[in-house]
Design a protein around this motif. Structure first.
Motif, PDB file in Angstrom:
ATOM      1  N   ARG A 129       0.854  -1.188   0.000  1.00  0.00           N
ATOM      2  CA  ARG A 129       0.000   0.000   0.000  1.00  0.00           C
ATOM      3  C   ARG A 129       0.890   1.238   0.000  1.00  0.00           C
ATOM      4  NH1 ARG A 129      -1.134   1.613   5.729  1.00  0.00           N
ATOM      5  NH2 ARG A 129       0.025   0.162   7.053  1.00  0.00           N
ATOM      6  N   ILE A 130       0.379   2.323  -0.566  1.00  0.00           N
ATOM      7  CA  ILE A 130       1.084   3.610  -0.591  1.00  0.00           C
ATOM      8  C   ILE A 130       0.433   4.518   0.446  1.00  0.00           C
ATOM      9  CG2 ILE A 130       1.775   5.594  -1.964  1.00  0.00           C
ATOM     10  CD1 ILE A 130       3.099   3.022  -2.837  1.00  0.00           C
ATOM     11  N   VAL A 131       1.265   5.073   1.337  1.00  0.00           N
ATOM     12  CA  VAL A 131       0.772   5.860   2.463  1.00  0.00           C
ATOM     13  C   VAL A 131       1.386   7.259   2.424  1.00  0.00           C
ATOM     14  CG1 VAL A 131       0.666   6.020   4.979  1.00  0.00           C
ATOM     15  CG2 VAL A 131       0.518   3.779   3.869  1.00  0.00           C
ATOM     16  N   ASP A 132       0.547   8.286   2.575  1.00  0.00           N
ATOM     17  CA  ASP A 132       1.023   9.654   2.756  1.00  0.00           C
ATOM     18  C   ASP A 132       1.087   9.937   4.254  1.00  0.00           C
ATOM     19  OD1 ASP A 132       1.450  11.012   0.201  1.00  0.00           O
ATOM     20  OD2 ASP A 132      -0.657  10.569  -0.155  1.00  0.00           O
ATOM     21  N   ARG A 133       2.252  10.356   4.718  1.00  0.00           N
ATOM     22  CA  ARG A 133       2.421  10.589   6.152  1.00  0.00           C
ATOM     23  C   ARG A 133       2.929  12.005   6.401  1.00  0.00           C
ATOM     24  NH1 ARG A 133       1.473   9.932   9.880  1.00  0.00           N
ATOM     25  NH2 ARG A 133       2.929   8.949  11.290  1.00  0.00           N
ATOM     26  N   PRO A 134       2.359  12.691   7.380  1.00  0.00           N
ATOM     27  CA  PRO A 134       2.954  13.961   7.807  1.00  0.00           C
ATOM     28  C   PRO A 134       4.264  13.679   8.539  1.00  0.00           C
ATOM     29  CG  PRO A 134       1.188  13.304   9.289  1.00  0.00           C
ATOM     30  CD  PRO A 134       1.165  12.322   8.155  1.00  0.00           C
ATOM     31  N   ALA A 135       4.984  14.722   8.846  1.00  0.00           N
ATOM     32  CA  ALA A 135       6.254  14.557   9.551  1.00  0.00           C
ATOM     33  C   ALA A 135       6.023  13.881  10.900  1.00  0.00           C
ATOM     34  CB  ALA A 135       6.919  15.912   9.746  1.00  0.00           C
ATOM     35  N   PHE A 136       6.977  13.032  11.283  1.00  0.00           N
ATOM     36  CA  PHE A 136       6.921  12.397  12.597  1.00  0.00           C
ATOM     37  C   PHE A 136       8.344  12.145  13.079  1.00  0.00           C
ATOM     38  CE2 PHE A 136       6.827   9.009   9.450  1.00  0.00           C
ATOM     39  CZ  PHE A 136       7.636   8.015   9.973  1.00  0.00           C
ATOM     40  N   ARG A 137       8.466  11.601  14.262  1.00  0.00           N
ATOM     41  CA  ARG A 137       9.779  11.302  14.835  1.00  0.00           C
ATOM     42  C   ARG A 137       9.881   9.813  15.149  1.00  0.00           C
ATOM     43  NH1 ARG A 137       8.292  16.274  16.994  1.00  0.00           N
ATOM     44  NH2 ARG A 137       9.828  17.930  16.676  1.00  0.00           N
ATOM     45  N   LEU A 138      11.096   9.294  15.025  1.00  0.00           N
ATOM     46  CA  LEU A 138      11.412   7.955  15.488  1.00  0.00           C
ATOM     47  C   LEU A 138      12.267   8.103  16.730  1.00  0.00           C
ATOM     48  CD1 LEU A 138      12.258   6.459  11.998  1.00  0.00           C
ATOM     49  CD2 LEU A 138      10.274   5.839  13.387  1.00  0.00           C
ATOM     50  N   ALA A 139      11.802   7.583  17.839  1.00  0.00           N
ATOM     51  CA  ALA A 139      12.496   7.755  19.116  1.00  0.00           C
ATOM     52  C   ALA A 139      12.813   6.400  19.720  1.00  0.00           C
ATOM     53  CB  ALA A 139      11.631   8.559  20.083  1.00  0.00           C
ATOM     54  N   GLY A 140      14.023   6.255  20.247  1.00  0.00           N
ATOM     55  CA  GLY A 140      14.393   4.984  20.853  1.00  0.00           C
ATOM     56  C   GLY A 140      15.861   4.933  21.207  1.00  0.00           C
ATOM     57  N   HIS A 141      16.435   3.757  21.036  1.00  0.00           N
ATOM     58  CA  HIS A 141      17.821   3.513  21.402  1.00  0.00           C
ATOM     59  C   HIS A 141      18.593   3.128  20.135  1.00  0.00           C
ATOM     60  CE1 HIS A 141      16.670   3.572  25.655  1.00  0.00           C
ATOM     61  NE2 HIS A 141      15.581   2.925  25.263  1.00  0.00           N
ATOM     62  N   ALA A 142      19.580   3.952  19.765  1.00  0.00           N
ATOM     63  CA  ALA A 142      20.293   3.782  18.500  1.00  0.00           C
ATOM     64  C   ALA A 142      21.726   3.334  18.730  1.00  0.00           C
ATOM     65  CB  ALA A 142      20.278   5.088  17.701  1.00  0.00           C
ATOM     66  N   THR A 143      22.254   2.652  17.732  1.00  0.00           N
ATOM     67  CA  THR A 143      23.664   2.247  17.745  1.00  0.00           C
ATOM     68  C   THR A 143      24.128   2.073  16.311  1.00  0.00           C
ATOM     69  OG1 THR A 143      25.241   0.640  18.645  1.00  0.00           O
ATOM     70  CG2 THR A 143      23.173  -0.239  17.827  1.00  0.00           C
ATOM     71  N   ARG A 144      25.427   2.121  16.118  1.00  0.00           N
ATOM     72  CA  ARG A 144      26.014   1.918  14.795  1.00  0.00           C
ATOM     73  C   ARG A 144      26.397   0.448  14.669  1.00  0.00           C
ATOM     74  NH1 ARG A 144      25.251   4.848  10.335  1.00  0.00           N
ATOM     75  NH2 ARG A 144      27.028   4.765   8.917  1.00  0.00           N
ATOM     76  N   VAL A 145      25.952  -0.214  13.583  1.00  0.00           N
ATOM     77  CA  VAL A 145      26.186  -1.649  13.433  1.00  0.00           C
ATOM     78  C   VAL A 145      26.653  -1.954  12.007  1.00  0.00           C
ATOM     79  CG1 VAL A 145      24.426  -2.239  15.149  1.00  0.00           C
ATOM     80  CG2 VAL A 145      23.806  -2.146  12.727  1.00  0.00           C
ATOM     81  N   PRO A 146      27.361  -3.083  11.814  1.00  0.00           N
ATOM     82  CA  PRO A 146      27.687  -3.524  10.453  1.00  0.00           C
ATOM     83  C   PRO A 146      26.412  -3.891   9.707  1.00  0.00           C
ATOM     84  CG  PRO A 146      29.022  -4.673  12.089  1.00  0.00           C
ATOM     85  CD  PRO A 146      27.943  -3.961  12.842  1.00  0.00           C
ATOM     86  N   PHE A 147      26.431  -3.729   8.385  1.00  0.00           N
ATOM     87  CA  PHE A 147      25.290  -4.091   7.543  1.00  0.00           C
ATOM     88  C   PHE A 147      25.355  -5.573   7.223  1.00  0.00           C
ATOM     89  CE2 PHE A 147      23.371  -4.001   3.089  1.00  0.00           C
ATOM     90  CZ  PHE A 147      22.078  -4.110   3.569  1.00  0.00           C
ATOM     91  N   VAL A 148      24.297  -6.324   7.539  1.00  0.00           N
ATOM     92  CA  VAL A 148      24.220  -7.761   7.275  1.00  0.00           C
ATOM     93  C   VAL A 148      23.054  -7.995   6.328  1.00  0.00           C
ATOM     94  CG1 VAL A 148      23.816 -10.040   8.265  1.00  0.00           C
ATOM     95  CG2 VAL A 148      25.232  -8.379   9.488  1.00  0.00           C
TER      96      VAL A 148
END
Length: 284
Positions: A129-148
């Motif tokens: 499905r195609i969705v139109d979304r207004p601006a939002f935030r992603l909040a949580g716990h981030a880290t830098r990881v290798p791409f698998v």
């Protein structure tokens, strides 16, 4: 897109010793550098920068083995500013330095010339499905990881397991907009495709607590792909099929933005799951 990718492969051969104008090439084919690089990576199984390095080091084999030029001259010929930088790239591809290969004749690992040929067969059902979304935030716990690319990413697993149970409960309570629930977010993939930022979090419409990592997501359209089955294999298969089947068949292209996985249901051992894969898109 297939014509654009094959012409890009030709341009790599024409610029083994110089700069590659990927942005200009993408514009000539009516697309964007971001989309072109992402499609190349998905179909070739490696980022464009890695393919360019492998082809340069494959072409450099003959110059190294012939022993007619010093290593600095060869380095400059293939776009490197020093013999040391050339040596590091050579060793990364072949597993041995140019001096070793010049002396012993090997070992050598060549990168064949790529050629893209795509048959769109619809082999993987894709509920989209195609969705139109207004601006939002992603909040949580981030880290830098290798791409698998395949299977479970152990660094991501360690990151999630290290979070206390109350952290997951807190995040679930913060979720107040789509995509729903706890999210697996991939963002800021580096140019070499080696690392990305992974965020274990939720989507929020308003402000996020100051002690959480936040990714600002501008308004825009999203293609949402629903997956069901063995996890993460079913999700990874559909992710790959977006490049081989969905984008070539639909008038959309990727735009810069995070890739988001929302897990809607899952078995107790996480061996199977129903997910939604959110990809930021724009009209092609």
């Amino acid at each position: 897109m297939i014509s654009a990718l094959n012409r890009l492969v030709d341009l790599v051969e024409e610029h083994l010793g110089g700069e590659l104008d990927v942005a200009g090439h993408a514009k000539a084919f009516g697309t964007t550098e971001y989309h072109l690089r992402r499609m190349f990576s998905s179909l070739a199984g490696m980022p464009l920068s890695e393919y360019l390095r492998r082809r340069r080091m494959t072409a450099a084999i003959a110059d190294v083995v012939r022993d007619e030029d010093d290593l600095l001259s060869i380095a400059v010929r293939y776009g490197y500013g020093s013999a040391e930088a050339f040596g590091r790239a050579f060793r990364a591809v072949h597993g041995a330095g140019p001096g070793d290969v010049r002396r012993d004749g090997g070992p050598l690992r060549t990168q064949p010339l790529l050629r893209f040929r795509l048959s769109v067969e619809g082999s993987i059902p894709m509920e989209t499905r195609i969705v139109d979304r207004p601006a939002f935030r992603l909040a949580g716990h981030a880290t830098r990881v290798p791409f698998v690319r395949e299977g479970v990413n152990p660094d991501i697993r360690r990151h999630i397991v290290a979070l206390p149970p109350e952290a997951h409960a807190r995040l679930k309570a913060l979720s107040d907009t789509e995509p729903p629930g706890l999210l697996q977010v991939s963002d800021a993939l580096d140019p070499d495709g080696a690392e990305l930022t992974y965020l274990h979090g939720v989507a929020v419409a308003g402000e996020a607590p100051g002690d959480l990592d936040v990714i600002e997501v501008p308004a825009g359209r999203w293609a949402v792909f629903r997956t069901d089955g063995a996890h993460p294999e079913a999700l990874q298969q559909v992710w790959a099929a977006t490049a081989t089947e969905w984008f070539p068949s639909n008038p959309w292209r990727l735009r810069p933005g995070p890739s988001i996985v929302s897990i809607l249901e899952h078995s107790e051992d996480f061996g199977t799951a129903t997910c939604e894969l959110w990809l930021a898109v724009e009209p092609a």
